[in-house]
Design an enzyme around this catalytic site. Structure first.
Site, PDB file in Angstrom:
ATOM      1  N   PRO A 126      -5.370  -3.904   5.893  1.00 59.91           N
ATOM      2  CA  PRO A 126      -4.514  -5.155   5.071  1.00 59.91           C
ATOM      3  C   PRO A 126      -4.958  -5.611   3.980  1.00 59.91           C
ATOM      4  O   PRO A 126      -5.595  -6.843   3.741  1.00 59.91           O
ATOM      5  CB  PRO A 126      -4.365  -6.029   6.142  1.00 59.91           C
ATOM      6  CG  PRO A 126      -5.258  -5.996   7.130  1.00 59.91           C
ATOM      7  CD  PRO A 126      -5.832  -4.401   7.116  1.00 59.91           C
ATOM      8  N   CYS A 127      -5.191  -4.854   2.752  1.00 61.09           N
ATOM      9  CA  CYS A 127      -5.854  -5.525   1.537  1.00 61.09           C
ATOM     10  C   CYS A 127      -4.969  -6.332   1.045  1.00 61.09           C
ATOM     11  O   CYS A 127      -5.557  -7.385   0.186  1.00 61.09           O
ATOM     12  CB  CYS A 127      -6.280  -4.256   0.771  1.00 61.09           C
ATOM     13  SG  CYS A 127      -4.598  -3.177   0.079  1.00 61.09           S
ATOM     14  N   HIS A 128      -3.473  -6.548   1.263  1.00 57.41           N
ATOM     15  CA  HIS A 128      -2.785  -7.474   0.771  1.00 57.41           C
ATOM     16  C   HIS A 128      -3.074  -8.892   1.308  1.00 57.41           C
ATOM     17  O   HIS A 128      -2.729  -9.925   0.710  1.00 57.41           O
ATOM     18  CB  HIS A 128      -1.240  -7.079   0.986  1.00 57.41           C
ATOM     19  CG  HIS A 128      -1.075  -7.182   2.732  1.00 57.41           C
ATOM     20  ND1 HIS A 128      -1.138  -6.162   3.300  1.00 57.41           N
ATOM     21  CD2 HIS A 128      -0.398  -8.298   3.514  1.00 57.41           C
ATOM     22  CE1 HIS A 128      -1.021  -6.493   4.683  1.00 57.41           C
ATOM     23  NE2 HIS A 128      -0.240  -7.706   4.634  1.00 57.41           N
TER      24      HIS A 128
END
Length: 162
Positions: A126-128
């Protein structure tokens, strides 16, 4: 080298290209296209079908974690950053500095940002969920508008009764 397969998943914010072998997913990235080019086929490997189903569940608000096999190709440092991203809980956020501290390299904030940008497994890793230390949204390979949508989607889902 194993043969690569692709299937496109249509999301409310664009088409996700899912790429992998018969054993594992290696890339889930937003494509700059509005139509599905590679649809599910009978011969689509089971792992891609499972990834597709789990993405569908995520976008419907029915899934918060992923269980299909995937693989990340990168340096040891990049992999340490990507593993640290997995510790950020659903609907929550962290900063590049938080990740740098968690991997024991507090001064590597820029390098963490660079590694974050090279993540090929959107949503799953989950880089977001990474925002600036000032609380502002920072860059996202799929576009900051998508990052904003994903964070709002997750926050909206956590408000629903279980």
């Amino acid at each position: 080298m194993s043969k690569l397969f692709q299937v496109d998943y249509p999301t409310p914010i664009g088409v996700l290209e899912i790429i992998g072998t018969e054993e594992a997913i290696s890339s889930i990235m937003f494509a700059e296209q509005d139509v599905v080019v590679h649809s599910l086929q009978e011969e689509t490997p089971a792992v891609l079908k499972e990834c597709y189903v789990q993405m569908d569940e995520y976008f419907k608000g029915e899934r918060r974690a992923f269980s299909f096999p995937y693989t990340s190709i990168g340096t040891e440092f990049q992999k340490s950053v990507w593993n640290a991203l997995l510790t950020i809980p659903y609907a929550e956020t962290g900063s590049y500095k938080d990740i740098a501290i968690s991997i024991g390299n507090e001064k590597a904030i820029r390098a963490v940002g660079s590694a974050n940008g090279k993540n090929k497994l959107s949503i799953v890793v989950p880089c977001h969920r990474i925002i600036g230390s000032d609380g502002k949204l920072t860059g996202y390979a799929g576009g900051v508008w998508r990052k904003e949508w994903l964070l709002a989607h997750e926050k909206g889902i956590t408000k629903l009764p279980i």
